[in-house]
Design a protein around this motif. Sequence first.
Motif, PDB file in Angstrom:
ATOM      1  N   GLU A   1       0.853  -1.179   0.000  1.00 40.31           N
ATOM      2  CA  GLU A   1       0.000   0.000   0.000  1.00 40.31           C
ATOM      3  C   GLU A   1       0.894   1.235   0.000  1.00 40.31           C
ATOM      4  O   GLU A   1       1.876   1.295   0.767  1.00 40.31           O
ATOM      5  CB  GLU A   1      -0.893  -0.025   1.243  1.00 40.31           C
ATOM      6  CG  GLU A   1      -1.752   1.205   1.438  1.00 40.31           C
ATOM      7  CD  GLU A   1      -3.030   1.159   0.620  1.00 40.31           C
ATOM      8  OE1 GLU A   1      -2.912   0.940  -0.608  1.00 40.31           O
ATOM      9  OE2 GLU A   1      -4.104   1.334   1.194  1.00 40.31           O
TER      10      GLU A   1
ATOM     11  N   LEU B   1      -2.348   4.841   2.447  1.00 39.37           N
ATOM     12  CA  LEU B   1      -2.551   4.300   3.790  1.00 39.37           C
ATOM     13  C   LEU B   1      -2.954   5.404   4.755  1.00 39.37           C
ATOM     14  O   LEU B   1      -3.901   5.249   5.547  1.00 39.37           O
ATOM     15  CB  LEU B   1      -1.269   3.617   4.268  1.00 39.37           C
ATOM     16  CG  LEU B   1      -1.282   3.035   5.681  1.00 39.37           C
ATOM     17  CD1 LEU B   1      -2.272   1.891   5.783  1.00 39.37           C
ATOM     18  CD2 LEU B   1       0.125   2.564   6.074  1.00 39.37           C
TER      19      LEU B   1
ATOM     20  N   ARG C   1     -11.955  -2.865   4.727  1.00 38.49           N
ATOM     21  CA  ARG C   1     -11.173  -2.289   3.628  1.00 38.49           C
ATOM     22  C   ARG C   1     -10.007  -3.195   3.229  1.00 38.49           C
ATOM     23  O   ARG C   1      -9.817  -3.480   2.028  1.00 38.49           O
ATOM     24  CB  ARG C   1     -10.629  -0.909   4.034  1.00 38.49           C
ATOM     25  CG  ARG C   1      -9.712  -0.305   2.962  1.00 38.49           C
ATOM     26  CD  ARG C   1      -9.207   1.057   3.356  1.00 38.49           C
ATOM     27  NE  ARG C   1      -8.225   1.559   2.400  1.00 38.49           N
ATOM     28  CZ  ARG C   1      -8.503   2.157   1.263  1.00 38.49           C
ATOM     29  NH1 ARG C   1      -9.761   2.341   0.898  1.00 38.49           N
ATOM     30  NH2 ARG C   1      -7.544   2.589   0.456  1.00 38.49           N
ATOM     31  N   TYR C   2      -9.230  -3.652   4.207  1.00 38.73           N
ATOM     32  CA  TYR C   2      -7.965  -4.309   3.881  1.00 38.73           C
ATOM     33  C   TYR C   2      -8.057  -5.832   3.797  1.00 38.73           C
ATOM     34  O   TYR C   2      -7.160  -6.458   3.233  1.00 38.73           O
ATOM     35  CB  TYR C   2      -6.892  -3.909   4.902  1.00 38.73           C
ATOM     36  CG  TYR C   2      -6.437  -2.492   4.698  1.00 38.73           C
ATOM     37  CD1 TYR C   2      -5.608  -2.157   3.646  1.00 38.73           C
ATOM     38  CD2 TYR C   2      -6.880  -1.463   5.538  1.00 38.73           C
ATOM     39  CE1 TYR C   2      -5.188  -0.842   3.439  1.00 38.73           C
ATOM     40  CE2 TYR C   2      -6.482  -0.154   5.337  1.00 38.73           C
ATOM     41  CZ  TYR C   2      -5.643   0.153   4.283  1.00 38.73           C
ATOM     42  OH  TYR C   2      -5.254   1.449   4.069  1.00 38.73           O
TER      43      TYR C   2
ATOM     44  N   ARG D   1      -9.888  -4.982  -0.325  1.00 39.76           N
ATOM     45  CA  ARG D   1      -8.569  -4.896  -0.964  1.00 39.76           C
ATOM     46  C   ARG D   1      -7.826  -6.230  -0.934  1.00 39.76           C
ATOM     47  O   ARG D   1      -6.886  -6.410  -1.701  1.00 39.76           O
ATOM     48  CB  ARG D   1      -7.721  -3.818  -0.282  1.00 39.76           C
ATOM     49  CG  ARG D   1      -8.355  -2.434  -0.250  1.00 39.76           C
ATOM     50  CD  ARG D   1      -8.380  -1.786  -1.625  1.00 39.76           C
ATOM     51  NE  ARG D   1      -7.054  -1.665  -2.201  1.00 39.76           N
ATOM     52  CZ  ARG D   1      -6.188  -0.702  -1.908  1.00 39.76           C
ATOM     53  NH1 ARG D   1      -6.523   0.238  -1.022  1.00 39.76           N
ATOM     54  NH2 ARG D   1      -5.013  -0.656  -2.486  1.00 39.76           N
TER      55      ARG D   1
ATOM     56  N   LEU E   1       1.918  -3.769   6.434  1.00 38.94           N
ATOM     57  CA  LEU E   1       1.843  -3.363   5.028  1.00 38.94           C
ATOM     58  C   LEU E   1       3.078  -2.621   4.546  1.00 38.94           C
ATOM     59  O   LEU E   1       3.510  -2.804   3.407  1.00 38.94           O
ATOM     60  CB  LEU E   1       0.602  -2.490   4.815  1.00 38.94           C
ATOM     61  CG  LEU E   1      -0.764  -3.160   5.021  1.00 38.94           C
ATOM     62  CD1 LEU E   1      -1.886  -2.158   4.806  1.00 38.94           C
ATOM     63  CD2 LEU E   1      -0.931  -4.354   4.086  1.00 38.94           C
TER      64      LEU E   1
END
Length: 385
Positions: free
Chosen positions: A4, A9, A33-34, A38, A72
């Motif tokens: 990301e 981020l 979201r992650y 995603r 990340l």
Amino acid sequence: MARERLSSLFFAVLGLSATSWGGLALMAQLERRYVVRRQMLTQEGFADLVAIAWAVPGPVACNVAIQLGYVLRGRAGALVSGLASVLPFFLAMGALALAYLHHALPAVLNPAVLPRFRVVLACLIAVTLWRQSRSLLKTRTAQTVAGIATAMLWVAPTPMVFVGVLLAAFAYGWLTAPRDDARAPLPSLSRGEWAVIAFYGVSLAIFALVPLDAVESRVVDTLRQAGASLSLFGGGFSAFPVLRSLFVGGAHGVSADTFNTAFTLSAMVPGPLLNVVPFLGLLGAGALGAVLATFAFFVPTGVLAVFAQRWLAILRQSPRFEHALGLLRAATTAFLADAVLRVVPNIPLNALDIGLALISLFVLGRLKLPVYWLYLGVAVTAFAA
């Protein structure tokens, strides 16, 4: 794993933090979201982050955000994600504190609003206490530990007692746990990691042993707050007695009434319930006090959460650690109980407040609606009266 961008981020976590009331809401949005959208992290990987955040002290949601950034994008990601999770409520609570200092807030609010807000706040803490007790106090031992801790906090609500209760509960759990846990080799610690551990030990000792009235140095005061952050387990309202011992009276000069008002207003602002820290820091020592207090309460525990990632596999093999942590968390219910016992006596007993309390308990406990809807209803009713 996909990488990301740091800017993406930052703005993603910033937006999620600004639209999440409470830590659980922020964690749910981060997961959506992650993990779901995603797919930058697996469900198991995110669950590990949450498990670590619950196992260490401090604000759970912010610790999850910091760990997510670390997974990340490494240390830079942890810094960016942590800053983004804190910035929205820091600015909002700082603005409320300035309005309170310059008497703009009392002028805007109807005189009947804040006392009604406190009724709602007391009900919110009581519902949190009920849910946490049902989750954590399932054995006779856990109930006994919670009862003894509650009595000790009521008799002597001092930092030494706070730290002593938590350490004693953990030690008792460790000594009485099953002894057949796996003997996994512990990872070696670098010099820097030993330095971090030493810092935690010193700051926790300063919090426990140095009285508030004896604090004259800003450095010592910040270290005391950092030590206090290491005693915060079990959610934001567990911080009520700890923050009270830090900011009410002494050099900070925050009154008990102002302290209760700060906690009341904190539920109106997005972020974890520790969003009250910048408000109290600004009232006690100005803008620099707000920055230092926020740094002291969010950075050490965030670093500890990242540090603990190395230990997760080992701790999972230790029933002794799990048992000790369970009794420590049982003791944290005493901090919630103390908050209820301190707030409730300040609520006037009249038919209107009793009715509001019953409605609040139903809405928060049964319907599980966010507390800001109750605040909005109280404000609209007060202005219409």
